[in-house]
Structure formats: C-alpha cells, structure tokens
Design a protein around this motif. Structure first.
Motif, PDB file in Angstrom:
ATOM      1  N   LEU A 148     -33.757   6.340  16.438  1.00 38.22           N
ATOM      2  CA  LEU A 148     -34.252   6.504  17.806  1.00 38.22           C
ATOM      3  C   LEU A 148     -34.532   7.972  18.095  1.00 38.22           C
ATOM      4  O   LEU A 148     -35.542   8.322  18.714  1.00 38.22           O
ATOM      5  CB  LEU A 148     -33.220   5.975  18.809  1.00 38.22           C
ATOM      6  N   GLU A 149     -33.627   8.803  17.635  1.00 38.32           N
ATOM      7  CA  GLU A 149     -33.824  10.232  17.865  1.00 38.32           C
ATOM      8  C   GLU A 149     -35.102  10.724  17.200  1.00 38.32           C
ATOM      9  O   GLU A 149     -35.882  11.470  17.787  1.00 38.32           O
ATOM     10  CB  GLU A 149     -32.615  11.018  17.337  1.00 38.32           C
ATOM     11  N   HIS A 156     -38.094   9.594  19.010  1.00 42.82           N
ATOM     12  CA  HIS A 156     -38.193  10.367  20.231  1.00 42.82           C
ATOM     13  C   HIS A 156     -38.926  11.683  19.977  1.00 42.82           C
ATOM     14  O   HIS A 156     -39.777  12.090  20.765  1.00 42.82           O
ATOM     15  CB  HIS A 156     -36.782  10.634  20.751  1.00 42.82           C
ATOM     16  N   ARG A 171     -40.995   5.378  21.092  1.00 45.75           N
ATOM     17  CA  ARG A 171     -39.745   4.696  21.408  1.00 45.75           C
ATOM     18  C   ARG A 171     -40.013   3.197  21.551  1.00 45.75           C
ATOM     19  O   ARG A 171     -41.127   2.779  21.842  1.00 45.75           O
ATOM     20  CB  ARG A 171     -39.146   5.249  22.693  1.00 45.75           C
ATOM     21  N   ALA A 224     -30.426   3.067  25.558  1.00 47.62           N
ATOM     22  CA  ALA A 224     -31.151   3.429  24.355  1.00 47.62           C
ATOM     23  C   ALA A 224     -31.675   2.179  23.672  1.00 47.62           C
ATOM     24  O   ALA A 224     -32.615   2.219  22.895  1.00 47.62           O
ATOM     25  CB  ALA A 224     -30.234   4.195  23.414  1.00 47.62           C
ATOM     26  N   THR A 244     -32.978  -0.339  25.116  1.00 51.01           N
ATOM     27  CA  THR A 244     -34.092  -0.990  25.797  1.00 51.01           C
ATOM     28  C   THR A 244     -35.229  -1.208  24.815  1.00 51.01           C
ATOM     29  O   THR A 244     -35.691  -0.285  24.172  1.00 51.01           O
ATOM     30  CB  THR A 244     -34.594  -0.111  26.954  1.00 51.01           C
TER      31      THR A 244
END
Lengths: 332, 332
Positions: free
Chosen positions: A252-253, A256, A261, A279, A281
């Motif tokens: 995820l990072e 991002h 995302r 996070a 979602t």
DNA sequence: TTGTAGGCGTTATCAC
DNA sequence: GTGATAACGCCTACAA
C-alpha cells in the motif's frame, strides 16, 4: 516458601493428606476443610518445580511463534489460550523470531520444564522437533506443517485462498493481477502463489507468470519493495494479490508513492490487517481463521497430552469462518 | 530422560563433576572434555525443574501484559527480550487480558516455577503483587505504575505527551481539540488527558473541558463510540487528541462515517499505530518508546535479580527516542 | 481414611 | 580436583 509440610502442621494432618486435598484423593470433609483453611492462611502455593519434577509433567503449554509482532500470530494465540485455559492449562508465548537457535532453546526449556506440550509455528522447514518427540512432548504445528516430522498440524487452505483472492480481482474487471508472495520454500507462500498462478494462467494467458510474481520476506519492507518492482515492469499489473498482511501494508505504501491506491488499483490480501481499517478501503481480504487455527491446534494438542494415539493428521481449515465444532479434517 | 548420572557414567566421572562442568566449578580439562562429549552424545539437557527446585530460582522471566494483541505491548516485549536474552535469560509472555484473576494465576506460576522475576503491565491499579514480593520475586511494572506497591516502574512521560499532542493540533490552527482518553482511574489515561486539559484550558478558554473529554476503554470500539459522541456535540471539536493507538483506529472509523478524516479533521494520537501507515496520513503521532520501555524495565529487573537493593524508583522516559544509555530517572 | 517413606534430577556441602 | 551425600518440595505406593 511455605510448603506442604507447613500446611500439614497447621492443619494437624500429614503432608500426604494435604497433597490429597489438592489432587483429589480420599480425604474426610473435616480434614479437607482444615487443610484448605490452613493453606489459605499461609498463602500456600504448590511448588510447580517440585511437582513437575515428581510428576514429570506440568500444566503449562508453550506457544512458539516466529513473530510476536504479527497480529496474525497474536490472534492465533488468543485461540490457543481460550481452549487451553478452559482445560486448566496455562499458556506461555515464546518468540523464536524465525531463528532456529532461539527456537531450539525454547524447545529445551519446554522439555526441561516438563511442559505438557508445544504449539509451534515452525521457524523453517528445517525446524527440528526431534528432541521434543524423543521426550514424548506432543507438538502441533500451526500455519505451516513439518512434513517430515511425525506431528499434527493445523493449517489454512492456502491454495484455495490464493485462488479466491486472485479470482476476486479478475472478477472485478482487473486484467493483469500480479502476485507478492513469501519466501521460496515457505509452505504458505508456495501454496498461496500456487493458487494465484492457476488463476493467472487462465485469465491472463498472454503473460508470463514468472514475470508477475515476486518473492519477499513476509514483512512490511519486503512488500514495499516487491510492489515497487511490479510497478517498474514494462507492462505493470493493474492489481496485485498479496500473500500476507504485513506485506500488504508495504505494498500500500509503495502504491501510495506512485499515486495509486485501492480500489483503483486492485489489491487482495490473505489475512486481516488489524487496526488498519481505512487502509483497507477497497481491498479484498481473504480472511485467515487465525483464532480458529489456534483453538483447533490447542484441542488437538490436549487430546495428545491426554494420550490420544491416533495417526498423525493435518487439519485444513477453510478461509471462511466455520463453527469451531466442524473443524474439517483432511488426511495427511 | 537422560540425567546427569547417565552422562557421568558415560564419561567415567561422578555426577558432581558433571554438574561442575555445567556450572563452572573446578574440573580438569580432560574430564571436562569427556563430560561435554558424553553430554553431546546423549543429547543431555539439564532438567530445569530439578534445577529450579534445588536452586530456588530459574533463568526465566515472565512478561505479563494486559492485551497480547496490542502492538504497543508486543513492541515492548521485543525490548524486554533483547535485554533478557543477551543476559542469558529467557522470556515467556503471559496474557492477563486485563483480568485480575488471570493475572494472579500467572503470578502463582511465576512463583511456583521459581521464575527469576516479572515484568508487569498491571491489569488494574488494584493489582496485588504482594505474593510476588513476599516470595522475593523482583517485579518491574511498565507503562503504568503501582504506587502502593514497593516495586520499580518504567513509564512514559504521559503528561508531556498529552501536552505535546494537543499543542501540535492547536499549532496547526485547529480551534477546539477534543479528547478521547482511557478508563477513569487508569494512570496513563489520567495523565494524558491531564496534559490535554492544560492546553485546552489555555487555548479554548471559552469551552468547558468536561464536555470535550470522553473516557473509553482503550479499545477500537470504544474509540469509535467516543468519537461519535464528540461529533454529536452542539459545537463539535474540529480536532481530537486520542490517548492510545487502538482508540485512534476506532476514531478514524467514526470520522470516516461522517465523511471526515485527517488532516482536514485534526487528530493526534499517543503511540504508533503499526501496520496502518496510510490511515495515519495527516495524523500526528506522539511516539511511545515501547521497545525502550521494555528494554529499560528488563535492565532494572536484572539488576534486582542480581541483588541490587536500591530504593524503589520510577523511571520516566521521554516520548522522543533517547539513547538506551540515558534512561533518565526520576525519584519516586 | 490416613501416615510413612522413597525418589524425581540437581546442586552444594562436605570430606578426601 | 573429585566423589559421596543430603537436601529442594512434591506425589504415590505401601502399610496401617
């Protein structure tokens, strides 16, 4: 240290009688009462070292995990606890940190403290439970098995999990689903990515699966790097299947940083990422029944402790959350 | 079970000599070598129950926490481990789940297994370490103290933490900062909200602090409800100071339901929310030095185990991360 | 029903 | 330097 002798003296009985009161022997009600009162007054606690030495077993079971900071394992610990405590056992948690030497050290402690048994997340496929087995300490592995060792194990149905997570992404309309999986040789990693590969081959027939799977270390940083690698491909995926919770956080990072995302960029992960609801979602989660795995393992262990000598078995749990009772068993 | 006698027989020496080899007595090099070889061959492990019984102490220390699933405590556990393992001790983690009875049970185990000492997150201010103290087992509390008990403790500077977190929000331009804190009577909750209250009184002089602080249970759901309560006020806050990591997760969820999120709606939290980096976007974190707290506590405990008899002390650690060496001490 | 006594595996105190 | 030997606290035959 107040001993059984002190209690006996105060209650006016023999030490043997005191022992019987605490271990369910035949004692007259009056004497029993006197003993209990004396024990109470003296704040007597049976000396477990002495008891373990004498009985050659204790009512403590060890839970050895590879990463005490991974919520999956702590959730599993809750499951082990629930069952063990209800049966009168206590649980102590030991952190091997994935290190064979530390793991072995805890095995030695388990043996030498006469612990009743061990629930184990093996540090490596090479984990050696020989000592434990020699000393007749029941062992149940969780999350992954130890195929060469004669011990029970309780695992999740990782192959199906891999298929489900990947399939869900394709069903949502993504066209090329990459895969971030765990270390080569790690059972869960191979199975989960195996599920992915099947689906990938079918749904993205033009692409080479080897390009779209990357192995990492099941940790946050590994997931971040792996995601970055996938995004750097000539034809990057538009979705990713991630084999565990921590790597999903890293992934995820990385997304991002590229301005991406979920749900725009598809992501499915095996196992909950606790405490990170926002996070998540747009992410799909293939829930790992962590608590159930722990509870089931504890049940099996208790049976073994009580002398059950069935053939060794592997219990495979679905990713859906079944009732504790149905723990479906598959032969091994 | 291979014993010291087996090793002695194989090495052609007396049991006493074997014992000396393992405990550093005077033994001639040749015999020592013979003993080691024999021990190796027989896979000899000293029986810790017997040893503990005889020595009246073992090299295991217990770490009793109130919530094994809270990352703050697992991070602390790492700190304890680092120090303890380096000193030759092993650590077992016990989960009291905030329950006095379970906590007491683990105390009994610690005593009865002759564990060397206990690092403890007290389940309640009413936690009774009397038994431990009577049996001369060193105890160090972490995260919160036990003011009535004669034990050392290592805590974070929560008052300052509360001020910092709250102040940071006002400095960003928010005008009314609410507070979600822990249970009434819980030391950390009182201190953190105390810090908030000071700043609030100064920066929002027109408002009644009692309206803007809500107590919850330090858990996710509690945080969610608390945030909802704050948002339901006639004049809701435009930012919130949250006293622990789990409640912040719940608060984020509640905000989300109202279409709000940091940094638009200000939020500061005490302690990291691991694995939730994206959710933290726009949040201020007052970092709790979890590992350092654990490591420091372990050091103090080891000193006590070794016989240190200094007056009882409370060590307060800053929220900034100082070097392990400076662990500033404040009298108690 | 109750008590006596031996031993679980170690370590430590004695003698040698 | 080395070897008997007596505890450590408990449980469990065995006797009574």
């Amino acid at each position: 240290m107040t001993t059984i002798y002190d209690v006996a003296a105060r209650a006016g009985v023999s030490p043997a009688t005191v022992s019987r009161v605490f271990n369910g022997g035949n004692v007259s009600p009056e004497k029993a009462r006197a003993v209990r009162r004396a024990a109470e007054k003296l704040a007597y606690t049976p000396n477990r070292a002495a008891r373990a030495l004498r009985r050659q077993t204790s009512d403590v079971i060890a839970l050895v995990v590879t990463d005490i900071e991974n919520p999956f394992f702590t959730a599993m610990a809750r499951g082990v606890e629930e069952v063990a405590l209800a049966a009168g056992f206590s649980v102590v948690l030991c952190n091997s940190d994935g290190d064979l030497a530390r793991e072995a050290r805890y095995f030695d402690i388990a043996i030498a403290e006469h612990m009743a048994g061990v629930v184990l997340v093996p540090a490596e496929p090479a984990t050696d439970v020989g000592r434990l087995v020699e000393h007749a300490r029941p062992v149940v592995t969780v999350d992954r098995g130890l195929p060469l060792a004669p011990v029970d194990s309780v695992v999740a149905d990782d192959l199906t999990g891999g298929r489900q997570g990947t399939g869900a992404l394709y069903d949502k309309g993504f066209t090329r689903v990459g895969c971030i999986t765990g270390p080569r040789g790690a059972e869960t990693a191979e199975k989960r990515s195996g599920g992915w590969r099947e689906v990938f081959a079918q749904r993205s027939p033009g692409s080479d699966p080897r390009e779209y799977v990357v192995h990492a270390d099941y940790r946050v940083n590994g997931g971040r790097r792996a995601m970055a690698d996938l995004l750097a491909l000539n034809e990057p995926p538009d979705a990713v299947f991630v084999a565990n919770n921590l790597m999903a956080v890293g992934a995820l990072e990385a997304l991002h940083q590229h301005g991406l995302r979920p749900p725009g960029f598809g992501m499915a992960v095996v196992g909950d990422v606790p405490y990170a609801p926002l996070a998540l979602t747009g992410m799909d989660v293939v829930p790992l029944p962590a608590r159930l795995i722990g509870a089931t393992a504890a049940q099996v262990l208790l049976e073994r402790i009580r002398g059950d000598s069935q053939p060794v078995r592997t219990i495979v749990l679905r990713h859906e959350l079944p009732e504790l009772e149905n723990g479906a068993a598959a032969g091994s």
